[in-house]
Scaffold this motif. Structure first.
Motif, PDB file in Angstrom:
ATOM      1  N   ARG A 131    -108.429  29.231  -5.065  1.00  0.00           N
ATOM      2  CA  ARG A 131    -107.004  28.967  -5.279  1.00  0.00           C
ATOM      3  C   ARG A 131    -106.602  29.086  -6.748  1.00  0.00           C
ATOM      4  O   ARG A 131    -105.490  28.749  -7.136  1.00  0.00           O
ATOM      5  CB  ARG A 131    -106.663  27.588  -4.715  1.00  0.00           C
ATOM      6  N   TRP A 163     -98.935  22.374 -13.033  1.00  0.00           N
ATOM      7  CA  TRP A 163     -99.712  22.481 -11.801  1.00  0.00           C
ATOM      8  C   TRP A 163    -100.647  23.691 -11.827  1.00  0.00           C
ATOM      9  O   TRP A 163    -101.533  23.794 -10.974  1.00  0.00           O
ATOM     10  CB  TRP A 163     -98.761  22.633 -10.614  1.00  0.00           C
ATOM     11  N   LEU A 174     -99.826  26.481 -10.819  1.00  0.00           N
ATOM     12  CA  LEU A 174     -99.498  27.129  -9.551  1.00  0.00           C
ATOM     13  C   LEU A 174     -98.080  27.700  -9.635  1.00  0.00           C
ATOM     14  O   LEU A 174     -97.279  27.263 -10.464  1.00  0.00           O
ATOM     15  CB  LEU A 174     -99.564  26.131  -8.395  1.00  0.00           C
ATOM     16  N   THR A 196     -93.333  28.063  -5.784  1.00  0.00           N
ATOM     17  CA  THR A 196     -93.210  27.778  -4.349  1.00  0.00           C
ATOM     18  C   THR A 196     -94.321  26.868  -3.842  1.00  0.00           C
ATOM     19  O   THR A 196     -94.237  26.353  -2.723  1.00  0.00           O
ATOM     20  CB  THR A 196     -93.241  29.075  -3.522  1.00  0.00           C
ATOM     21  N   LEU A 197     -95.345  26.651  -4.659  1.00  0.00           N
ATOM     22  CA  LEU A 197     -96.520  25.894  -4.207  1.00  0.00           C
ATOM     23  C   LEU A 197     -96.559  24.460  -4.702  1.00  0.00           C
ATOM     24  O   LEU A 197     -97.483  23.713  -4.358  1.00  0.00           O
ATOM     25  CB  LEU A 197     -97.802  26.605  -4.651  1.00  0.00           C
ATOM     26  N   CYS A 198     -95.580  24.034  -5.502  1.00  0.00           N
ATOM     27  CA  CYS A 198     -95.682  22.699  -6.097  1.00  0.00           C
ATOM     28  C   CYS A 198     -94.306  22.046  -6.257  1.00  0.00           C
ATOM     29  O   CYS A 198     -93.291  22.743  -6.324  1.00  0.00           O
ATOM     30  CB  CYS A 198     -96.388  22.771  -7.449  1.00  0.00           C
ATOM     31  N   TYR A 232     -94.646  17.430   2.818  1.00  0.00           N
ATOM     32  CA  TYR A 232     -94.557  18.857   2.509  1.00  0.00           C
ATOM     33  C   TYR A 232     -93.235  19.446   2.994  1.00  0.00           C
ATOM     34  O   TYR A 232     -92.618  20.282   2.312  1.00  0.00           O
ATOM     35  CB  TYR A 232     -95.748  19.601   3.128  1.00  0.00           C
ATOM     36  N   ILE A 246     -92.797  22.602   0.535  1.00  0.00           N
ATOM     37  CA  ILE A 246     -94.059  23.156   0.059  1.00  0.00           C
ATOM     38  C   ILE A 246     -94.818  23.724   1.257  1.00  0.00           C
ATOM     39  O   ILE A 246     -94.938  23.054   2.280  1.00  0.00           O
ATOM     40  CB  ILE A 246     -94.914  22.068  -0.618  1.00  0.00           C
ATOM     41  N   SER A 251    -100.618  25.165   0.311  1.00  0.00           N
ATOM     42  CA  SER A 251    -100.671  24.695  -1.076  1.00  0.00           C
ATOM     43  C   SER A 251    -101.672  23.542  -1.199  1.00  0.00           C
ATOM     44  O   SER A 251    -101.665  22.612  -0.385  1.00  0.00           O
ATOM     45  CB  SER A 251     -99.301  24.212  -1.526  1.00  0.00           C
ATOM     46  N   VAL A 298    -101.710  21.128  -3.455  1.00  0.00           N
ATOM     47  CA  VAL A 298    -101.239  20.058  -4.341  1.00  0.00           C
ATOM     48  C   VAL A 298    -101.534  18.652  -3.819  1.00  0.00           C
ATOM     49  O   VAL A 298    -101.575  17.693  -4.587  1.00  0.00           O
ATOM     50  CB  VAL A 298     -99.731  20.190  -4.655  1.00  0.00           C
ATOM     51  N   CYS A 304     -94.364  24.291 -13.036  1.00  0.00           N
ATOM     52  CA  CYS A 304     -95.106  25.380 -12.419  1.00  0.00           C
ATOM     53  C   CYS A 304     -95.390  26.478 -13.446  1.00  0.00           C
ATOM     54  O   CYS A 304     -95.053  26.354 -14.625  1.00  0.00           O
ATOM     55  CB  CYS A 304     -94.314  25.943 -11.240  1.00  0.00           C
TER      56      CYS A 304
END
Length: 381
Positions: A87, A117, A119, A122-124, A144, A149, A153, A155, A243
């Motif tokens: 990841r 993050w 990341l 869109t992932l956090c 989520y 999210i 992801s 996170v 991010c």
């Protein structure tokens, strides 16, 4: 995995390949070690057998990576390092201490506090939620969905710290048939005992802006893992962890240094030492509404005894977590022995436990950070 009879006076003869036929939760290097350990194991064997029957529930998460992070890590088909590497977050920023190659906690330096993050946007959760919660969150799936999210992801591996705080406050409300966060004038003071790896992940606590909107949250983190030169330091988390996106709105809030929700604040203060030794200094400015002790290990450390007595005398809600149900059982028994009050928040699975198994467990039962919760909503009638 190590031999359950390892410390009984004789040296192990080899790897622990002989499992208890009844519970299958512990293993031994030899018949002799199994016989020696029985006097200790016979009292826990039935409990462990019951806990082993709940393995599927322990491993149940809504994420697309759930099998990889649970069963495959347990069976050594995957490791934490390989999971993080896939990841793109292995040995980076706040993820640094999530595997065995991370730097020691004692070396952490708040002057270089990681606030990203690592990341994509869109992932956090790097900015304000789209809407305020209208009900209590009770699962990772609900969280989520609320924060938009995707379930691939990772996170949640870091967010289990603030989400466990959030859920602990809900537990005390349910157990006490009231509301911890009502009638406290928009401020929530938390005494957080025994922080270790989260000291390298402090910016994840900025998510408390979203979880406790329009409220000032002050957390005193107290423990021996805090370096001496950081004792007493105050850290204001004005923004969400951001991010990697260069054009994300989180960058503008970071540059301005002002959180978009100016009616809330999250402040952390660090205190080195044991709680019962530092309590007098801490409560001069911050008397707690709740005490939270993550992965407490109460039965494993005698230093907990005066701390538990102190919390009882304070008569405020206290919630403890641990890596497995058996550790919580031993901790609850210790609390009952010291105070005369059994926990009135029963041992229960934490829906916001970290969704990746702890490697190299002492038991065959999967262990997770902040896996089970228990505690006291009141210490007297």
């Amino acid at each position: 995995m190590e031999c359950a009879g390892k410390r009984l006076g004789t040296r192990c003869t080899g790897p622990p390949t002989r499992r208890c036929a009844r519970c299958e939760a512990v293993a031994y290097c030899s018949v002799s070690h199994q016989i020696l350990h029985w006097r200790d194991h016979k009292e826990e064997c039935e409990r462990l057998e019951e806990q082993m029957e709940q393995i599927d529930i322990l491993n149940e998460f809504p994420f697309t990576f759930s099998e990889e992070a649970t069963v495959q890590v347990c069976e050594k088909q995957e490791t934490r390092c390989s999971f993080l590497t896939k990841r793109g977050v292995h040995q980076t920023g706040m993820w640094l201490y999530e595997c065995c190659c991370g730097e020691p906690v004692m070396s952490f330096d708040c002057s270089r506090l990681d606030n990203t993050w690592d990341l994509g946007s869109t992932l956090c959760p790097c900015n304000e939620p789209a809407f305020t919660l209208s009900k209590h969150l009770i699962s990772w799936k609900e969280y989520y969905d609320w924060r938009s999210i995707p379930l691939h992801s990772p996170v949640a591996l870091l967010l289990h710290w603030p989400l466990t705080i959030y859920y602990a406050t809900q537990l005390t409300q349910v157990a006490d048939s009231g509301s911890l966060t009502s009638g406290i004038n928009g401020k929530l003071h938390i005494h957080y005992l025994g922080p270790e790896k989260e000291l390298l992940q402090l910016y994840v606590f900025s998510e408390l802006h979203a979880l406790f909107p329009h409220m000032d949250v002050h957390i005193d983190l107290i423990g021996p893992s805090i370096p001496q030169h950081r004792d007493g330091e105050r850290i204001k988390l004005s923004n969400y962890a951001h991010c990697l996106g260069t054009d994300c709105v989180c960058k503008s809030s970071v540059e301005s240094g002002v959180h978009t929700n100016d009616t809330s604040a999250v402040t952390l203060q660090l205190w080195r030492g044991l709680y019962h030794e530092r309590y007098t200094d801490i409560v001069k400015d911050s008397y707690p509404h709740i005490v939270i002790a993550p992965n407490a290990g109460i039965a494993a450390y005698s230093s907990w005894l005066p701390t538990i007595e102190l919390i009882k005398d304070m008569n405020i809600p206290a919630v403890f977590s641990d890596y497995c149900e058996e550790a919580c059982h031993l901790g609850a028994r210790c609390i009952s022995s010291v105070t005369g009050f059994p926990p009135n928040i029963p041992i229960q699975l934490n829906p916001f436990r970290q969704p990746i198994v702890v490697e190299n467990n002492a038991l065959f039962i999967p262990c997770y950070s902040n896996c089970f919760l228990y505690g006291m909503s009141k210490w007297s009638a």
